[in-house]
Design an enzyme around this catalytic site. Structure first.
Site, PDB file in Angstrom:
ATOM      1  N   ILE A   1       0.983  -1.224  -0.192  1.00 26.69           N
ATOM      2  CA  ILE A   1      -0.047   0.076   0.052  1.00 26.69           C
ATOM      3  C   ILE A   1       0.998   1.805   0.052  1.00 26.69           C
ATOM      4  CG2 ILE A   1      -2.058   1.273   0.959  1.00 26.69           C
ATOM      5  CD1 ILE A   1      -3.116  -1.566   2.108  1.00 26.69           C
TER       6      ILE A   1
ATOM      7  N   ASP B   1       1.618  10.392  17.456  1.00 28.82           N
ATOM      8  CA  ASP B   1       2.079  10.293  15.969  1.00 28.82           C
ATOM      9  C   ASP B   1       0.611  10.788  15.171  1.00 28.82           C
ATOM     10  OD1 ASP B   1       3.782  10.642  13.894  1.00 28.82           O
ATOM     11  OD2 ASP B   1       3.775   9.164  12.636  1.00 28.82           O
TER      12      ASP B   1
ATOM     13  N   ASP C   1      -2.504   4.235  13.372  1.00 26.72           N
ATOM     14  CA  ASP C   1      -0.980   4.132  13.948  1.00 26.72           C
ATOM     15  C   ASP C   1      -0.635   4.176  15.490  1.00 26.72           C
ATOM     16  OD1 ASP C   1       0.981   3.250  12.427  1.00 26.72           O
ATOM     17  OD2 ASP C   1       1.591   4.981  11.236  1.00 26.72           O
TER      18      ASP C   1
HETATM   19  P1  ATP Z   1       4.943   8.026   8.814  1.00 29.15           P
HETATM   20  O1  ATP Z   1       5.887   6.571   8.362  1.00 29.15           O
HETATM   21  O2  ATP Z   1       5.606   9.129   8.139  1.00 29.15           O
HETATM   22  O3  ATP Z   1       3.659   8.476   9.639  1.00 29.15           O
HETATM   23  P2  ATP Z   1       3.009   7.215   6.849  1.00 29.15           P
HETATM   24  O4  ATP Z   1       1.619   7.457   7.501  1.00 29.15           O
HETATM   25  O5  ATP Z   1       2.608   7.470   5.279  1.00 29.15           O
HETATM   26  O6  ATP Z   1       4.181   8.484   7.093  1.00 29.15           O
HETATM   27  P3  ATP Z   1       2.660   4.337   7.714  1.00 29.15           P
HETATM   28  O7  ATP Z   1       2.016   4.397   8.604  1.00 29.15           O
HETATM   29  O8  ATP Z   1       3.833   3.368   7.328  1.00 29.15           O
HETATM   30  O9  ATP Z   1       3.321   5.278   7.073  1.00 29.15           O
HETATM   31  O10 ATP Z   1       1.701   4.334   6.584  1.00 29.15           O
HETATM   32  C1  ATP Z   1       2.111   3.847   4.771  1.00 29.15           C
HETATM   33  C2  ATP Z   1       0.966   3.687   3.893  1.00 29.15           C
HETATM   34  O11 ATP Z   1       0.192   2.551   4.486  1.00 29.15           O
HETATM   35  C3  ATP Z   1       0.063   4.709   3.667  1.00 29.15           C
HETATM   36  O12 ATP Z   1      -0.351   5.257   2.734  1.00 29.15           O
HETATM   37  C4  ATP Z   1      -1.397   4.994   4.789  1.00 29.15           C
HETATM   38  O13 ATP Z   1      -2.407   5.191   4.390  1.00 29.15           O
HETATM   39  C5  ATP Z   1      -1.444   3.364   4.667  1.00 29.15           C
HETATM   40  N1  ATP Z   1      -2.064   2.770   5.363  1.00 29.15           N
HETATM   41  C6  ATP Z   1      -1.082   2.305   7.029  1.00 29.15           C
HETATM   42  N2  ATP Z   1      -2.508   1.349   7.876  1.00 29.15           N
HETATM   43  C7  ATP Z   1      -3.458   1.242   7.398  1.00 29.15           C
HETATM   44  C8  ATP Z   1      -4.636  -0.175   7.471  1.00 29.15           C
HETATM   45  N3  ATP Z   1      -5.173   0.147   8.061  1.00 29.15           N
HETATM   46  N4  ATP Z   1      -5.477  -0.573   6.612  1.00 29.15           N
HETATM   47  C9  ATP Z   1      -5.168   0.718   4.933  1.00 29.15           C
HETATM   48  N5  ATP Z   1      -4.067   0.996   4.333  1.00 29.15           N
HETATM   49  C10 ATP Z   1      -2.899   1.801   5.901  1.00 29.15           C
END
Ligand code: ATP
Length: 323
Positions: A41, A158, A175
């Site tokens: 994703i 966060d 998160d």
């Molecule tokens: P950062 O690391 O700076 O917090 P981020 O929030 O984009 O940045 P991640 O939390 O690792 O990083 O998320 C990566 C991608 O996965 C993002 O596009 C996020 O929207 C998606 N994502 C995270 N959790 C889920 C979920 N439960 N369902 C669908 N997509 C998700």
């Protein structure tokens, strides 16, 4: 282990704390082999998130473990402690935590899959405008999810529009409580210096900003009050469609926020009550920031507009943001 859950976790039942702890951790330990990975994703600071399958659709957050870490064993224990906290969360505005892979070679967190867009996408990429009624509903749902987390003793650390999904009109926060897990990770960081992803600083409270260091940004003083500061920034994004201090260089934001300066609200056309929410959440003093129950009461009192039925009314715009 939560002492209020003595039946489940044993407080006073004659079981040792560590045995009880390892029993409850086992319940949430998902064998890596059971996970089926599908599309990636996206990538975050500390690893990648995949769509996957584990008894149905799930999101799998793979953490990129830092092999240079000197004290991996105690860091792994810290990871397990954080995971043990997440299992306590059951709220309709929080993503469902399903379990974690504790294999040091494959550390992963498994949650329900959010199928729609984040608030970040609605506001910053699609440039959608929300009507005030919708803003109040979204903010109230965020406050409900966050108030629940705080009642469980979990600090999000966060909160930002990228970590808030709008699923069929309902807020789902992701998160939470994982920032310390990132101590384990090297992830996508380049080198050892402080890396500041775009749009991160404006969520950091003055006391957090003042603690940023060039080489170590992991032991930051996050608290319930710093979560409320971040909530203020989300409220601003909902109202204005952009981040505070938009276009300012990082150094300037650090300097201004660290000294207690706030984004000017001169251009924001909103009632005093709406602006007061911003000013109270962004209060320099930690003690002056409201808690989520107080914020919810404020939102209940904010006047809602009657919905007119004319096509140019903002409700039409808000619909596109309800997917
Ligand atoms: P950062 O690391 O700076 O917090 P981020 O929030 O984009 O940045 P991640 O939390 O690792 O990083 O998320 C990566 C991608 O996965 C993002 O596009 C996020 O929207 C998606 N994502 C995270 N959790 C889920 C979920 N439960 N369902 C669908 N997509 C998700």
């Amino acid at each position: 282990v939560d002492s209020t859950e003595s039946g489940e976790d044993g407080g006073g039942q004659g079981l040792s704390w560590s045995r009880v702890n390892s029993m409850s951790i086992k319940e949430w330990d998902i064998p890596y082999e059971e996970l089926q990975f599908e599309d990636r994703i996206g990538d975050g600071r500390f690893g990648s998130v995949y769509k996957g399958n584990w008894h149905g659709d799930v999101a799998i957050k793979m953490l990129t473990v830092d092999s240079q870490q000197t004290d991996q064993t105690s860091q792994l224990q810290a990871f397990k402690r954080e995971i043990a906290m997440l299992r306590k969360t059951r709220h309709e505005n929080l993503v469902l935590f399903m379990g974690a892979c504790m294999n040091p070679m494959h550390l992963a967190i498994v949650t329900s899959l959010c199928k729609h867009q984040t608030l970040f996408t609605h506001i910053h990429l699609r440039k959608e405008k929300f009507a005030m009624n919708r803003i109040i509903i979204i903010a109230s749902q965020i406050a409900q999810g966050m108030g629940y987390l705080h009642a469980k003793g979990i600090v999000h650390k966060d909160l930002k529009s990228k970590n808030i999904f709008i699923e069929n009109g309902k807020v789902v926060i992701t998160d939470f409580g994982l920032f310390n897990v990132t101590k384990l990770c090297h992830g996508n960081r380049k080198g050892e210096w402080l890396s500041i992803p775009p749009g991160w600083l404006c969520y950091l409270a003055p006391e957090v900003i003042r603690s940023l260091q060039a080489f170590n940004h992991m032991d930051l003083p996050f608290s319930k009050a710093s979560d409320v500061y971040a909530f203020g920034t989300v409220w601003y994004e909902l109202l204005c469609g952009e981040w505070p201090f938009h276009g300012h260089p990082s150094e300037s934001i650090i300097w201004q926020v660290g000294r207690g300066m706030k984004q000017s609200l001169g251009a924001l056309q909103a009632s005093k009550d709406v602006k007061d929410v911003l000013m109270s959440c962004w209060a320099y003093s930690v003690d002056e920031r409201p808690n989520y129950s107080r914020l919810l009461k404020t939102f209940e009192r904010l006047p809602r507009k009657r919905l007119a039925r004319c096509p140019s009314h903002p409700i039409q715009l808000s619909r596109s943001a309800e997917s």
